[in-house]
Design an enzyme around this catalytic site. Structure first.
Site: not given
Ligand code: NDP
Length: 451
Positions: A126, A166
């Site tokens: 990571k 991520d």
């Molecule tokens: P993104 O950056 O695309 O999206 C993250 C989302 O979560 C945003 O909408 C963000 O909002 C929101 N967010 C962050 N913190 C909070 C909070 N405290 N409460 C509510 N919403 C919140 O990231 P991903 O979708 O890629 O990743 C999301 C999760 O999935 C992470 O844990 C990542 O490690 C995991 N993951 C991702 C993978 C991938 O392929 N992308 C694969 C496996 C796991 P804001 O814009 O306000 O920050």
């Protein structure tokens, strides 16, 4: 707990004293593999666990870049090359101000197990930076990515370490990172990064893979338990990023209805069902805030999320809750609200989104829990499929990749189920996932000698 496990845990706590997220991730794994450790006293002689909890390599570096006002800004970059036991290091990059060593290590550690579950030849890693992409111009993002890669390039390679996206790292960032890597190396090594654009070596379905995979896993888990389906189920999804959006898309395709989604400022509840096109427009096209949903759907409701407090989204009545935002976002308090409101299943789209207390509470109350390591592994699995396509110089159709992803998720679910069955753990797939992944890694470690 078994004495050997206790000893390793104690030493890990002492060595990583201020790393709460990392310790949480280690504790979850170690507390569920007790039956395997008891069966294999030779693991202790081989110091197998001590080796597993120590990253092969931790890289920390300075990332200087120039903002639009000509100011020199310095961020910190990380790459944790945790384990190359079963393949090249593989895991995403996170750009977020919360990034620190503990979060990087927890994510790298979990990635080893997740990647083992996919059945594909990928190790665990990571990386990322405490850089905050929010509010930055495209040029600032590009300059940051170029500077980040100017250091990272020497540590990665298509057979060495393959980063992906991520939180805060999507197609735009991967494009800038890839461009800089190619320029420095003077070689087109397509397999060095995954999540690339389709025009220059990306794979169809990669964008959708984590979210789709989560729903495929959920479908299998529901089917296994009383032959339930997603049809007609109420679903709430935290986050509105890559994972959340495509989990929503697949859930809708499976006949479920999504009522709420969120970002870090608050959550939107739409009684008529969330309009995903509107969410995509706000989040993917405009990079806006979820509150703007109300402009398009005035009947919807918005609940603000106070920083550091429980997310309002878990108070909404739902059958299926999908935390797809970030770590420890679903607390014991949230779990209690979900149970009170009759939740049937929780699917972890984000990494470690449920606190340990929340997971235990949900399991105790008969809620089905799809653990992150297994349920969100579709993203990295499709990244591995992207790497294969890059090596073969051949591209698969959307349907081909989607079918492979679906099969992989079915296999992952079956591994979790079989391990849970083998040790009489009922439908505790959290333990099942840890045991299945650990057993595979332990075999590989024994086979490779003292490394
Ligand atoms: P993104 O950056 O695309 O999206 C993250 C989302 O979560 C945003 O909408 C963000 O909002 C929101 N967010 C962050 N913190 C909070 C909070 N405290 N409460 C509510 N919403 C919140 O990231 P991903 O979708 O890629 O990743 C999301 C999760 O999935 C992470 O844990 C990542 O490690 C995991 N993951 C991702 C993978 C991938 O392929 N992308 C694969 C496996 C796991 P804001 O814009 O306000 O920050």
């Amino acid at each position: 707990m078994n004495k050997y496990l206790e000893e390793v845990l104690k030493n890990t706590r002492q060595k990583n004293i201020n790393e709460s997220e990392y310790l949480q991730a280690v504790e979850e794994v170690l507390s569920s593999i007790e039956p395997v450790i008891s069966e294999h006293p030779e693991f202790e002689k081989l110091s197998l666990l001590e080796r597993m909890v120590e990253p092969e390599r931790v890289i920390m570096f300075r990332v200087p870049w120039i903002d639009d006002n000509g100011r020199i800004v310095v961020n910190r970059g990380y790459r944790i090359q945790f384990s190359s036991l079963i393949g090249p290091y593989k895991g995403g990059l996170r750009f977020d101000p919360s990034v620190n060593l503990s979060i990087m290590k927890f994510l790298g550690f979990e990635q080893i197990f997740k990647n083992a579950l996919t059945g594909l030849p990928i190790g665990g890693a990571k990386g990322g930076s405490d850089f905050n992409p929010k509010g930055k111009s495209d040029n600032e993002i590009m300059r940051f990515c170029q500077s980040f890669m100017t250091e990272l390039y020497r540590h990665i390679g298509q057979d060495v370490d393959v980063p992906a996206g991520d939180i805060g790292v999507g197609a735009r960032e991967i494009g800038y990172l890839f461009g800089q890597y190619k320029r420095i190396k003077n070689a087109y090594e397509g397999g060095v990064l995954t999540g690339k654009g389709l025009e220059y070596g990306g794979s169809l379905v990669r964008k959708e893979a984590t979210g789709y995979g989560l729903i495929y896993f959920m479908r299998e888990m529901l089917k296994e338990n009383d032959n339930r389906t997603l049809e007609g189920k109420r679903v709430t999804i935290s986050g509105a990023g890559n994972v959340a959006i495509y989990a929503a898309e697949k859930a809708l395709q499976c006949g479920a209805k999504v009522y709420a989604m969120s970002d870090s400022n608050g959550c939107i509840y739409d009684e008529e069902g969330i309009n995903l096109d509107t969410i995509k427009k706000i989040k993917e096209e405009q990079r806006g805030r979820i509150i703007e949903y109300q402009k398009y759907h005035p009947k919807s409701k918005y609940f603000e999320h106070e920083p550091g407090s429980e997310s309002p989204i878990w108070k909404i009545k739902t059958d299926i809750a999908l935390p797809c935002a970030t770590q420890n976002e679903l607390t014991l308090e949230s779990a209690k609200h979900l149970v009170e409101n009759g939740v049937v299943a929780v699917g972890e789209g984000a990494n470690m989104p449920c606190t340990e207390e929340a997971t235990n509470y949900l399991l105790k109350n008969g809620v089905l829990v799809a653990p992150a390591k297994a349920a969100n592994a579709g993203g990295v699995a499709t990244s591995a499929i992207e790497m294969s396509q890059n090596s073969m110089r051949y591209y698969m159709t959307f349907e081909e990749v989607d079918r492979k992803l679906d099969n992989i998720m079915v296999n992952i679910f079956n591994s979790c189920k079989q391990s849970a069955n083998q040790y009489n753990l009922g439908n505790n797939y959290v333990a099942g996932a840890n045991i299945a992944a650990f057993s595979k890694l332990a075999k590989a470690m024994v086979a490779q000698g003292i490394v």
